[in-house]
Design a protein around this motif. Structure first.
Motif, PDB file in Angstrom:
ATOM      1  N   ARG A   1     -13.009  13.737  35.634  1.00 24.71           N
ATOM      2  CA  ARG A   1     -13.772  13.753  34.372  1.00 24.71           C
ATOM      3  C   ARG A   1     -14.388  15.131  34.152  1.00 24.71           C
ATOM      4  O   ARG A   1     -15.033  15.674  35.057  1.00 24.71           O
ATOM      5  CB  ARG A   1     -14.915  12.737  34.435  1.00 24.71           C
ATOM      6  N   PRO A   2     -14.212  15.691  32.956  1.00 24.00           N
ATOM      7  CA  PRO A   2     -14.852  16.969  32.644  1.00 24.00           C
ATOM      8  C   PRO A   2     -16.373  16.823  32.669  1.00 24.00           C
ATOM      9  O   PRO A   2     -16.927  15.982  31.965  1.00 24.00           O
ATOM     10  CB  PRO A   2     -14.349  17.277  31.225  1.00 24.00           C
TER      11      PRO A   2
ATOM     12  N   VAL B   1     -11.313  18.405  27.241  1.00 20.25           N
ATOM     13  CA  VAL B   1     -10.855  17.012  27.234  1.00 20.25           C
ATOM     14  C   VAL B   1     -10.021  16.679  26.000  1.00 20.25           C
ATOM     15  O   VAL B   1      -9.297  15.689  25.992  1.00 20.25           O
ATOM     16  CB  VAL B   1     -12.064  16.054  27.346  1.00 20.25           C
TER      17      VAL B   1
ATOM     18  N   HIS C   1      -7.231  16.116  23.797  1.00 21.36           N
ATOM     19  CA  HIS C   1      -5.825  15.989  24.198  1.00 21.36           C
ATOM     20  C   HIS C   1      -4.904  16.869  23.354  1.00 21.36           C
ATOM     21  O   HIS C   1      -3.804  17.205  23.792  1.00 21.36           O
ATOM     22  CB  HIS C   1      -5.364  14.521  24.137  1.00 21.36           C
ATOM     23  N   VAL C   2      -5.361  17.266  22.161  1.00 24.36           N
ATOM     24  CA  VAL C   2      -4.535  18.151  21.328  1.00 24.36           C
ATOM     25  C   VAL C   2      -4.373  19.504  22.028  1.00 24.36           C
ATOM     26  O   VAL C   2      -3.303  20.115  22.002  1.00 24.36           O
ATOM     27  CB  VAL C   2      -5.170  18.336  19.934  1.00 24.36           C
TER      28      VAL C   2
ATOM     29  N   ARG D   1      -5.341  19.909  25.446  1.00 27.34           N
ATOM     30  CA  ARG D   1      -5.114  19.664  26.865  1.00 27.34           C
ATOM     31  C   ARG D   1      -3.676  19.233  27.174  1.00 27.34           C
ATOM     32  O   ARG D   1      -3.021  19.807  28.037  1.00 27.34           O
ATOM     33  CB  ARG D   1      -6.085  18.566  27.311  1.00 27.34           C
TER      34      ARG D   1
ATOM     35  N   CYS E   1      -6.734  16.555  14.665  1.00 31.76           N
ATOM     36  CA  CYS E   1      -7.610  15.666  15.444  1.00 31.76           C
ATOM     37  C   CYS E   1      -7.316  14.217  15.068  1.00 31.76           C
ATOM     38  O   CYS E   1      -7.345  13.866  13.892  1.00 31.76           O
ATOM     39  CB  CYS E   1      -9.068  15.991  15.149  1.00 31.76           C
ATOM     40  N   ASN E   2      -7.040  13.379  16.055  1.00 32.11           N
ATOM     41  CA  ASN E   2      -6.832  11.954  15.758  1.00 32.11           C
ATOM     42  C   ASN E   2      -8.022  11.127  16.243  1.00 32.11           C
ATOM     43  O   ASN E   2      -7.880   9.965  16.617  1.00 32.11           O
ATOM     44  CB  ASN E   2      -5.496  11.438  16.295  1.00 32.11           C
ATOM     45  N   ILE E   3      -9.174  11.757  16.226  1.00 29.25           N
ATOM     46  CA  ILE E   3     -10.496  11.150  16.423  1.00 29.25           C
ATOM     47  C   ILE E   3     -10.531  10.105  17.548  1.00 29.25           C
ATOM     48  O   ILE E   3     -11.064   9.020  17.361  1.00 29.25           O
ATOM     49  CB  ILE E   3     -11.075  10.582  15.091  1.00 29.25           C
ATOM     50  N   THR E   4      -9.995  10.453  18.705  1.00 31.86           N
ATOM     51  CA  THR E   4     -10.081   9.526  19.831  1.00 31.86           C
ATOM     52  C   THR E   4     -11.382   9.709  20.613  1.00 31.86           C
ATOM     53  O   THR E   4     -11.599   9.020  21.609  1.00 31.86           O
ATOM     54  CB  THR E   4      -8.865   9.634  20.762  1.00 31.86           C
ATOM     55  N   ARG E   5     -12.225  10.600  20.174  1.00 33.62           N
ATOM     56  CA  ARG E   5     -13.642  10.680  20.568  1.00 33.62           C
ATOM     57  C   ARG E   5     -13.918  11.078  22.011  1.00 33.62           C
ATOM     58  O   ARG E   5     -15.036  10.889  22.489  1.00 33.62           O
ATOM     59  CB  ARG E   5     -14.331   9.334  20.314  1.00 33.62           C
ATOM     60  N   CYS E   6     -12.958  11.610  22.705  1.00 28.30           N
ATOM     61  CA  CYS E   6     -13.243  12.018  24.075  1.00 28.30           C
ATOM     62  C   CYS E   6     -14.217  13.180  24.093  1.00 28.30           C
ATOM     63  O   CYS E   6     -15.031  13.314  25.017  1.00 28.30           O
ATOM     64  CB  CYS E   6     -11.947  12.388  24.788  1.00 28.30           C
TER      65      CYS E   6
ATOM     66  N   ASP F   1     -17.560  11.794  24.131  1.00 24.92           N
ATOM     67  CA  ASP F   1     -17.853  11.145  25.412  1.00 24.92           C
ATOM     68  C   ASP F   1     -18.303  12.136  26.482  1.00 24.92           C
ATOM     69  O   ASP F   1     -19.137  11.798  27.320  1.00 24.92           O
ATOM     70  CB  ASP F   1     -16.604  10.401  25.935  1.00 24.92           C
TER      71      ASP F   1
ATOM     72  N   ASP G   1     -18.393  11.639  15.033  1.00 19.15           N
ATOM     73  CA  ASP G   1     -18.987  10.913  13.896  1.00 19.15           C
ATOM     74  C   ASP G   1     -19.768  11.823  12.957  1.00 19.15           C
ATOM     75  O   ASP G   1     -19.758  11.618  11.742  1.00 19.15           O
ATOM     76  CB  ASP G   1     -19.908   9.806  14.410  1.00 19.15           C
TER      77      ASP G   1
END
Lengths: 283, 250
Positions: free
Chosen positions: B66-67, B151, B153-154, B156, B199-204, B207, B217
């Motif tokens: 985890r970052p 973190v 993913h686009v 990473r 960005c596909n807003i997976t919110r990592c 987090d 948000d």
């Protein structure tokens, strides 16, 4: 071990991670939860019957399954169907192509479904659960040769605010259905079904009016909430309220989704006679 | 109590995990443990750090996948028998051991059109009210640790650094776009150059943010909605033509 010789110690391949926790549990449960909802909704939509119950009375009032509301056209011959007076446009039309199954739900369900499918919260979990893009934070997902995100085919997600307008219409219609459920043959009363159908538009409103698109339109689009007089605008207060709901968007999304299915299940069970609706009407 | 660590050692060319065992005291954080490993076992172990208070954003690494900031990760988060894996951030090139080259981020920052305040009226200083600055103050909490960049993913996994500036710079853009005094229009650039659609807003990013900034948000999604206003909403387009688009005034 040879894989661990990559720079930084990262291995290539789907699901590769050094996270020792149960990172897969959340995408699995949310994915299965939504899939269950889709399967049930599809099944219920194709039934075309037992979506209405008023204990045989034909006066004002009764329970209408939220999956079937609004009733645009009604096929009266179907078992457990609503009286014709509840149809917005009358009986099931002859000009309707035979390809379309005779069930009122099939004409309207695309509206709320499109709202949920383009919702920012749903996008988060289904990109994770179904597209593995990524499956979880810092867990390797499906590597695409030329990842485009939401710029190519998925640019369609930008219709979300239009689906919001549709969803607001559904909240209004389902609120009327909730009102309708407190009457049977014109007499006021309360049944378990009334309570279920009363809570339904409340949960849906919590979800719909906490949506990110509504948050933007209601005030978020402004750079200044007090300009030019230095006084708070009404839109600022609305935006604050919407932001409160928005902070709990996941809760509203799930409770409203589960409840709308529960509403259909309840009406269906009562209409089929499998379940007794305890009520002040005494039947 | 003795604790076991598995730390990646190497440079841009090659490397491997090495195991270390060190005795730690109560209240220590992972960065303390790394420093003790430097003292007792590997005095050439490279780790970047500065304030040790979670405010400089230097000690970003990946702990058990985890970052995280090494200085803000307490040892009592882990069970006593757990082997703690520490790696450099995946998204950026390794310089040595746990130190990565984050200079790509500085290049992104340079591309962003800076704050452009509107002119003062009659020479009177600008007045801003708390209601108007609260929203952008959240973004100013960013310590530039680049954990969100790591973190995402686009950047990473999909390696689209040429198409997306990443969450850190989306919130910098948000802080400028939402500023009540700023008059620059960055929306076309946000869509075309900075890659809001990637960005596909997976919110990592949200987090992992150690400052708990609601990156998705409050930053990225509002920017996406502003892009929709401009490029994908014909109703809004007609409304703007008829009643004005509320464009930022000079």
């Amino acid at each position: 071990m040879n894989n661990e010789q990559t720079i930084g110690g990262y291995e290539a391949g789907l699901f590769q991670t050094h996270r020792p926790d149960t990172w897969w549990l959340e995408p699995l449960l949310t994915g299965l939860g939504f899939l269950s909802f889709v399967i049930y909704t599809t099944w219920a939509m194709f039934q075309g019957d037992y979506y209405w119950w008023s204990a045989g009375s034909e006066g004002f009032g009764g329970y209408l399954s939220p999956f079937y509301s609004p009733l645009l056209f009604i096929e009266e011959s179907a078992a457990g169907s609503a009286p014709l007076l509840h149809a917005w446009f009358g009986p099931w039309p002859e000009w309707m192509p035979n390809l379309i199954p005779v069930t009122p739900a099939i004409l309207i369900l695309a509206g709320p479904l499109s709202f949920r499918l383009t919702c920012y919260y749903y996008r988060k979990f289904y990109y994770r659960s179904y597209f593995l893009s990524p499956p979880a934070c810092a867990v390797a997902g499906v590597h695409q040769k030329d990842y485009k995100g939401e710029t190519a085919l998925l640019v369609i997600q930008n219709i979300h605010r239009f689906t919001l307008y549709i969803a607001i219409g559904f909240v209004a219609v389902l609120s009327y259905d909730a009102f309708l459920s407190f009457f049977r043959d014109g007499k006021f009363g309360v049944g378990v079904g009334s309570i279920i159908l009363f809570l339904n538009p409340i949960f849906l409103a919590g979800y719909t009016f906490g949506c990110h698109a509504f948050r933007h339109l209601s005030g978020g689009r402004h750079d200044c909430f007090t300009c030019p007089q230095g006084k708070e605008k009404v839109s600022f207060k609305i935006w604050q309220g919407v932001s409160w709901l928005n902070g709990r968007h996941m809760f509203w999304a799930w409770i409203s989704m589960i409840w709308v299915a529960l509403g259909d299940i309840y009406v269906r069970l009562v209409a089929k006679g499998y379940w007794t609706d305890f009520s002040t009407w005494g039947n | 109590m003795e604790r076991n660590f598995k730390i990646w050692r190497g440079d841009a060319e090659k490397g491997e995990f090495k195991n270390y065992a060190v005795k730690l005291e109560q209240g220590m954080v992972v960065l303390d443990a790394i420093h003790r490993i430097q003292v007792e076992h590997a005095n050439d172990l490279a780790v970047r750090w500065n304030c040790k208070a979670g405010k400089c954003g230097s000690c970003s690494v990946e702990i058990n996948g985890r970052p995280k900031l090494a200085c803000m990760t307490r040892m009592n988060e882990f069970s006593p028998e757990e082997v703690i894996t520490v790696q450099p951030m995946k998204t950026f090139p390794v310089i040595k051991d746990l130190v990565t080259d984050v200079s790509w981020n500085y290049e992104q920052n340079k591309m962003i059109p800076p704050f452009k305040p509107r002119k003062k009226k009659n020479g009177i200083d600008h007045v801003m009210y708390q209601q108007d600055v609260e929203r952008i103050q959240e973004f100013r909490k960013c310590i530039e640790c680049y954990l969100c960049q790591d973190v995402c993913h686009v950047l990473r996994d999909q390696d689209k650094k040429e198409k997306f500036v990443g969450p850190r710079f989306m919130i910098r853009l948000a802080s400028l776009e939402m500023h009540p005094l700023d008059i620059d229009d960055r929306i076309p650039k946000i869509k075309n150059d900075f890659g809001s659609g990637m960005c596909n807003i997976t919110r990592c990013c949200t987090d992992v943010c150690p400052e708990h900034i609601q990156i998705t948000d409050n930053g990225i999604i509002p920017l996406k909605e502003r892009v929709v206003d401009r490029f994908y909403d014909p109703v809004r387009w007609i409304y703007n033509k008829l009643f004005g688009n509320g464009a930022k005034q000079e």
